[in-house]
Design a protein around this motif. Structure first.
Motif, PDB file in Angstrom:
ATOM      1  N   MET A   1      42.334  80.263 -20.651  1.00 55.47           N
ATOM      2  CA  MET A   1      42.024  81.681 -20.793  1.00 55.47           C
ATOM      3  C   MET A   1      40.608  81.838 -21.323  1.00 55.47           C
ATOM      4  O   MET A   1      40.202  81.121 -22.245  1.00 55.47           O
ATOM      5  CB  MET A   1      42.970  82.360 -21.779  1.00 55.47           C
TER       6      MET A   1
ATOM      7  N   GLU B   1      37.487  86.317 -24.133  1.00 61.34           N
ATOM      8  CA  GLU B   1      37.741  87.750 -24.229  1.00 61.34           C
ATOM      9  C   GLU B   1      39.220  88.064 -24.047  1.00 61.34           C
ATOM     10  O   GLU B   1      39.754  88.968 -24.694  1.00 61.34           O
ATOM     11  CB  GLU B   1      36.900  88.527 -23.221  1.00 61.34           C
ATOM     12  N   THR B   2      39.915  87.317 -23.212  1.00 61.08           N
ATOM     13  CA  THR B   2      41.348  87.528 -23.013  1.00 61.08           C
ATOM     14  C   THR B   2      42.129  87.093 -24.245  1.00 61.08           C
ATOM     15  O   THR B   2      43.055  87.781 -24.681  1.00 61.08           O
ATOM     16  CB  THR B   2      41.835  86.744 -21.779  1.00 61.08           C
TER      17      THR B   2
ATOM     18  N   SER C   1      44.347  89.610 -26.939  1.00 60.76           N
ATOM     19  CA  SER C   1      45.792  89.430 -27.044  1.00 60.76           C
ATOM     20  C   SER C   1      46.304  89.459 -28.478  1.00 60.76           C
ATOM     21  O   SER C   1      47.507  89.529 -28.693  1.00 60.76           O
ATOM     22  CB  SER C   1      46.201  88.113 -26.385  1.00 60.76           C
TER      23      SER C   1
END
Length: 131
Positions: free
Chosen positions: A93, A96-97, A101
Motif C-alpha cells: 500500500m 497515503e493509503t 486508514s
C-alpha cells in the motif's frame, strides 16, 4: 478470474506510477479484524455483518478458518504476525493509503473540551471551547 487479473494489473500500474512520479513510500500492510461474541450464532451474525460492510466498501475479507490461534495472535497486543495470516492478507500500500486508514484521521473539529456545536459535512463532531 480475468476481471480480477485485469484489476490487479491496473492496481499494480497505479502503484508503480505513485512510486515513480510522486515518490510515494510503499508499506507491506496486513489488516486483521477480531470479531468477538458470547455464542456461536452471534459470532456468525457479526462475521457476516463485517463481511457485508467490507464488501459494501469494495473490499474483501477472509475468515481465519482453522487458524483461530494465529488470528488471535495477529489481532492481539503481542506484536506477532504468524506466517499463515501474513500470507493470506498482506498487501503493498502507498503511504497515503496507509495514513488515510487510521481511525484518528476522522474529520471534525475538537478543541478537547467545550460544547458540541454540531457536525461537519463528513459527519465529524464539531466541539469548540470559545474560551
Amino acid at each position: 478470474m480475468m476481471q480480477r487479473t485485469e484489476q490487479a494489473l491496473k492496481d499494480a500500474q497505479e502503484l508503480l506510477r505513485k512510486i515513480d512520479q510522486e515518490q510515494q513510500q510503499v508499506f507491506y500492510v496486513t489488516v486483521v479484524l477480531l470479531v468477538l461474541a458470547p455464542v456461536q450464532e452471534t459470532l456468525d451474525r457479526r462475521t457476516r455483518q463485517v463481511e457485508a460492510a467490507l464488501a459494501a466498501a469494495g473490499m474483501r475479507g477472509g475468515v481465519a478458518v482453522f487458524r483461530q490461534e494465529e488470528g488471535l495472535k495477529a489481532a492481539g497486543p503481542w506484536a506477532v504476525l504468524p506466517s499463515g495470516i501474513k500470507d493470506a492478507g498482506t498487501r503493498n500500500m502507498p503511504a497515503e493509503t496507509v495514513a488515510a486508514s487510521f481511525p484518528f484521521t476522522a474529520s471534525g473539529i475538537n478543541d478537547g473540551s467545550g460544547v458540541v456545536l454540531g457536525r461537519d459535512r463528513d459527519g465529524g463532531l464539531v466541539l469548540v471551547d470559545i474560551w
